[in-house]
Design a protein around this motif. Structure first.
Motif, PDB file in Angstrom:
ATOM      1  N   SER A 126      -2.016   7.878   3.678  1.00 39.72           N
ATOM      2  CA  SER A 126      -2.633   7.091   4.747  1.00 39.72           C
ATOM      3  C   SER A 126      -1.882   5.790   5.012  1.00 39.72           C
ATOM      4  CB  SER A 126      -4.092   6.791   4.396  1.00 39.72           C
ATOM      5  OG  SER A 126      -4.179   6.100   3.152  1.00 39.72           O
ATOM      6  N   ALA A 127      -1.190   5.262   3.975  1.00 38.10           N
ATOM      7  CA  ALA A 127      -0.469   3.992   4.134  1.00 38.10           C
ATOM      8  C   ALA A 127       0.999   4.194   4.487  1.00 38.10           C
ATOM      9  CB  ALA A 127      -0.577   3.161   2.851  1.00 38.10           C
ATOM     10  N   LEU A 128       1.409   5.454   4.673  1.00 39.38           N
ATOM     11  CA  LEU A 128       2.805   5.754   4.980  1.00 39.38           C
ATOM     12  C   LEU A 128       2.989   5.913   6.482  1.00 39.38           C
ATOM     13  CD1 LEU A 128       3.574   8.435   2.228  1.00 39.38           C
ATOM     14  CD2 LEU A 128       3.837   5.942   2.084  1.00 39.38           C
ATOM     15  N   ASP A 129       4.144   5.508   6.987  1.00 40.48           N
ATOM     16  CA  ASP A 129       4.433   5.743   8.397  1.00 40.48           C
ATOM     17  C   ASP A 129       4.711   7.226   8.605  1.00 40.48           C
ATOM     18  OD1 ASP A 129       7.504   6.251   8.304  1.00 40.48           O
ATOM     19  OD2 ASP A 129       7.222   4.400   7.139  1.00 40.48           O
ATOM     20  N   TYR A 130       4.716   7.660   9.863  1.00 38.82           N
ATOM     21  CA  TYR A 130       4.840   9.088  10.166  1.00 38.82           C
ATOM     22  C   TYR A 130       6.169   9.664   9.680  1.00 38.82           C
ATOM     23  CZ  TYR A 130       0.590   9.156  12.990  1.00 38.82           C
ATOM     24  OH  TYR A 130      -0.708   9.103  13.401  1.00 38.82           O
ATOM     25  N   GLY A 156       0.813  -1.209   0.000  1.00 39.28           N
ATOM     26  CA  GLY A 156       0.000   0.000   0.000  1.00 39.28           C
ATOM     27  C   GLY A 156       0.845   1.257   0.000  1.00 39.28           C
ATOM     28  N   GLY A 157       1.906   1.277   0.805  1.00 38.64           N
ATOM     29  CA  GLY A 157       2.785   2.442   0.859  1.00 38.64           C
ATOM     30  C   GLY A 157       3.522   2.657  -0.445  1.00 38.64           C
ATOM     31  N   ALA A 212      -6.610  15.297   4.336  1.00 36.72           N
ATOM     32  CA  ALA A 212      -6.036  14.267   5.194  1.00 36.72           C
ATOM     33  C   ALA A 212      -6.914  14.008   6.401  1.00 36.72           C
ATOM     34  CB  ALA A 212      -4.636  14.694   5.644  1.00 36.72           C
ATOM     35  N   GLN A 213      -6.687  12.834   6.985  1.00 34.29           N
ATOM     36  CA  GLN A 213      -7.304  12.495   8.263  1.00 34.29           C
ATOM     37  C   GLN A 213      -6.332  12.770   9.410  1.00 34.29           C
ATOM     38  OE1 GLN A 213     -10.365  11.618   8.615  1.00 34.29           O
ATOM     39  NE2 GLN A 213     -10.999  10.987   6.553  1.00 34.29           N
ATOM     40  N   ARG A 214      -5.027  12.797   9.085  1.00 33.87           N
ATOM     41  CA  ARG A 214      -4.007  13.046  10.102  1.00 33.87           C
ATOM     42  C   ARG A 214      -3.723  14.541  10.229  1.00 33.87           C
ATOM     43  NH1 ARG A 214       0.880   9.164   8.137  1.00 33.87           N
ATOM     44  NH2 ARG A 214      -0.064   7.096   8.442  1.00 33.87           N
ATOM     45  N   ILE A 215      -3.736  15.018  11.410  1.00 27.20           N
ATOM     46  CA  ILE A 215      -3.346  16.414  11.632  1.00 27.20           C
ATOM     47  C   ILE A 215      -1.868  16.604  11.335  1.00 27.20           C
ATOM     48  CG2 ILE A 215      -2.835  18.024  13.519  1.00 27.20           C
ATOM     49  CD1 ILE A 215      -5.621  17.792  14.454  1.00 27.20           C
ATOM     50  N   SER A 216      -1.048  15.584  11.574  1.00 31.32           N
ATOM     51  CA  SER A 216       0.390  15.702  11.324  1.00 31.32           C
ATOM     52  C   SER A 216       0.678  15.978   9.844  1.00 31.32           C
ATOM     53  CB  SER A 216       1.110  14.415  11.751  1.00 31.32           C
ATOM     54  OG  SER A 216       0.634  13.296  11.011  1.00 31.32           O
ATOM     55  N   SER A 217      -0.230  15.590   8.952  1.00 29.04           N
ATOM     56  CA  SER A 217      -0.008  15.793   7.524  1.00 29.04           C
ATOM     57  C   SER A 217      -0.305  17.222   7.090  1.00 29.04           C
ATOM     58  CB  SER A 217      -0.888  14.826   6.708  1.00 29.04           C
ATOM     59  OG  SER A 217      -0.525  13.485   6.961  1.00 29.04           O
ATOM     60  N   ILE A 218      -1.071  17.969   7.889  1.00 24.00           N
ATOM     61  CA  ILE A 218      -1.506  19.305   7.451  1.00 24.00           C
ATOM     62  C   ILE A 218      -1.119  20.423   8.413  1.00 24.00           C
ATOM     63  CG2 ILE A 218      -3.477  18.346   6.206  1.00 24.00           C
ATOM     64  CD1 ILE A 218      -5.226  19.299   8.554  1.00 24.00           C
TER      65      ILE A 218
END
Length: 587
Positions: free
Chosen positions: A513-517, A487-488, A540-546
């Motif tokens: 979404s399939a990548l580690d932080y 997936g990544g 994004a669903q991750r706050i860390s991404s935005i």
């Protein structure tokens, strides 16, 4: 003169008028020779045989053999020609259907559905090809045998021929009536086929989930139900369209019996010669063959009409997104602007606008307004179904808003030619596709991308790490849907594709979404450093991404409930702060 589906079919056949005319001429000559064979037989029996001259019998026997061989040669040549022409025509139909399908707007694609498009491209196009082929051959041979047989029998014995003249019109009326009933039945069959294709596609793509949840028996029952429905529809259509066959056989056999009895009586009276009766029996079989062939022709035409109606409905769709040169321009120097945008999926722009005005329809997006400077970044976050992806869809004009305006570089997106508009974008959507082709082809994707750009895009997307492990590198073949990648890896290839052409606007819709932080963080760092000129929209669903974006939008049920930088939202938006604390472990 012709209904709309038939005009659609003829529009493609007219492109090969000369070739079709030649094929029909061959079929006409073949049918004419076939009609002459019983006439020669009658002449040999009644006129040549009584002379008791063997050489004359031999000569006329050779004539019959020559006619039979000529019929064979002409029929084979005509059939081969009709197959080639039909293949050329259906090639054009499929090309046009594919071109139209790939350019359908979002609403059009939603209306038609992918399974239905697949069955129109396959089953429906086959039905049209079959009719195109048979119309050039059966369409000539059937009336020639029918009318020619009647004419030849009338010239031999008008009394016996009158039996045929009374029966033929009745049989033709039966064929026309049944054919009219068959068209809507075959349309229902194709709709049932759409449902089967849809379930097949869902099961093939979701086979791992089905197996993981042990739902094989459930899916078998679901498919069996749809298969039964299609079988019943197909059986009903086949029963209706097969009715003329037995009816015609009964009528013709009764007529044949009458001809034999009446003919024997006339021979006994010396009114008719024996050879005429023998020729009559052969012509009777030809006429029966002509009527049965006519029935088959109209059966193919019924299927082709239903299929042509389904294909032409896609090609002639009047709701295509068109360029609107009079669309207003932005009154700001911002690069991307959403100005009081309202949008809902499902229906035409007019009906949706009316529904909004009356407050009758729930909006997917409601009064969305924001602006971005060129080269800036925007993060969009919110719950599933809050409208995040819809913003990207409207920006790329997959759909048009029912109210409000979307601007790119000062111009309403509706004023752009679609091709020139979308050349501004590099995009990775949710569940994006890796094609069964080389890694190079998947990244380059038919664009003007040189080796340096290819390598840079793969490096920035962190795809070089695993591409370098393959002996053939960028020439390594991807399986269907990229099944031979993790997936990544798939997501990094998709991001490389988006970066390769150095886009003006980069849209990343849940692309990490399939990548580690750590990988996600490095990816965003590469984009900031090497693609700083691109205006970036990250869904994004991750706050860390935005969280490092210049501006962040918090969506809830299609409305903006918070907008600002990460620090501003942490201070002003309880929902954003709650998501941050939950995800970042600071509860």
């Amino acid at each position: 003169m012709y209904n709309a589906p038939m005009r659609f079919i003829l529009s493609y056949m007219r492109r090969h008028t000369k070739e079709i005319s030649f094929v029909m001429l061959l079929k006409f000559l073949a049918s004419l020779c076939e009609l002459l064979i019983p006439y020669v037989l009658e002449y040999m029996i009644d006129d040549v045989a009584p002379l008791k001259l063997p050489y004359l019998i031999l000569i006329w026997g050779v004539v019959m053999i020559f006619l039979a061989l000529t019929v064979r040669f002409l029929n084979v040549s005509a059939n081969r020609g009709s197959v080639k022409i039909a293949k050329k025509c259906i090639y054009s139909v499929r090309q046009d259907l594919f071109s139209k399908s790939i350019n359908l707007s979002g609403n059009q694609m939603d209306d038609v559905g992918l399974p239905s498009l697949i069955s129109r491209m396959t089953s429906d196009s086959y039905n049209i090809q079959s009719f195109m082929q048979t119309s050039q051959t059966l369409g000539v041979r059937a009336p020639m045998l029918l009318l020619g047989g009647i004419v030849m029998t009338l010239s031999m014995d008008a009394g016996l021929a009158s039996i045929l003249c009374l029966m033929a019109p009745l049989l033709i009326v039966i064929i026309f009536y049944i054919s009219r009933k068959g068209i809507p039945l075959y349309e229902k069959v194709q709709v049932k086929l759409d449902n089967i294709v849809r379930v097949m596609r869902e099961n093939i793509t979701g086979v791992r989930v089905i197996k993981a949840l042990s739902k094989e028996d459930y899916e078998k029952r679901r498919f069996s139900d749809l298969n039964d429905q299609m079988t019943r529809s197909e059986l009903k259509a086949s029963v209706v369209m097969s009715l003329p066959g037995p009816v015609m056989s009964l009528c013709m056999n009764v007529g044949l019996t009458v001809v034999v009895l009446f003919g024997a009586y006339r021979v006994n009276k010396g009114v008719t010669k024996p050879g005429v009766i023998l020729a009559f029996l052969t012509y009777f079989q030809m006429i029966l063959m002509g009527i049965m062939t006519l029935n088959r022709f109209f059966l193919n035409m019924s299927k082709a009409n239903a299929s042509a109606n389904r294909i032409s409905s896609v090609m002639d769709n009047s709701k295509a997104l068109e360029v609107e040169p009079d669309a207003p321009e932005a009154e700001s120097d911002d690069y991307i602007i959403f100005d009081h945008v309202n949008f809902s999926y499902g229906e035409s722009e007019t009906s949706d606008a009316q529904a909004f005005a009356g407050g009758q329809r729930e909006k997917t997006l409601s009064d969305i307004s924001f602006a971005m400077k060129k080269g800036s970044s925007l993060g969009i976050i919110g719950a599933t179904g809050s409208g995040k992806t819809t913003i990207a869809n409207l920006l790329m004009r997959f759909y048009d808003p029912q109210e409000g305006h979307v601007y790119l570089d000062g111009k309403d997106v509706r004023s752009y030619d679609l091709d020139s508009l979308r050349r501004h974008f590099g995009v990775v959507f949710q569940n994006d596709v890796i094609f069964a082709d080389s890694i190079r082809s998947n990244i380059v994707f038919g664009r003007d991308v040189d080796e340096a750009q290819l390598s840079l895009a793969a490096s920035d997307a962190l795809a070089s790490e695993f591409i370098g492990n393959y002996e053939d590198g960028f020439d390594h073949e991807a399986a269907i849907h990229g099944a031979n990648f993790s997936g990544g890896q798939r997501q990094r290839l998709l991001i490389a594709r988006a970066l390769a052409a150095d886009p003006d606007v980069l849209i990343l819709d849940d692309s990490s979404s399939a990548l580690d932080y750590r990988t996600d963080s490095q990816l965003r760092k590469n984009i900031r450093e090497h693609h700083s000129g691109a205006t970036t929209v990250i869904v994004a669903q991750r706050i860390s991404s935005i969280m490092q974006c210049d501006q962040i939008i918090m969506l809830d049920e299609g409305r903006i409930i918070g907008i600002g930088t990460h620090d501003q939202l942490m201070a002003t938006s309880a929902q954003y702060r709650e998501i941050f604390e939950t995800q970042m472990g600071e509860v």
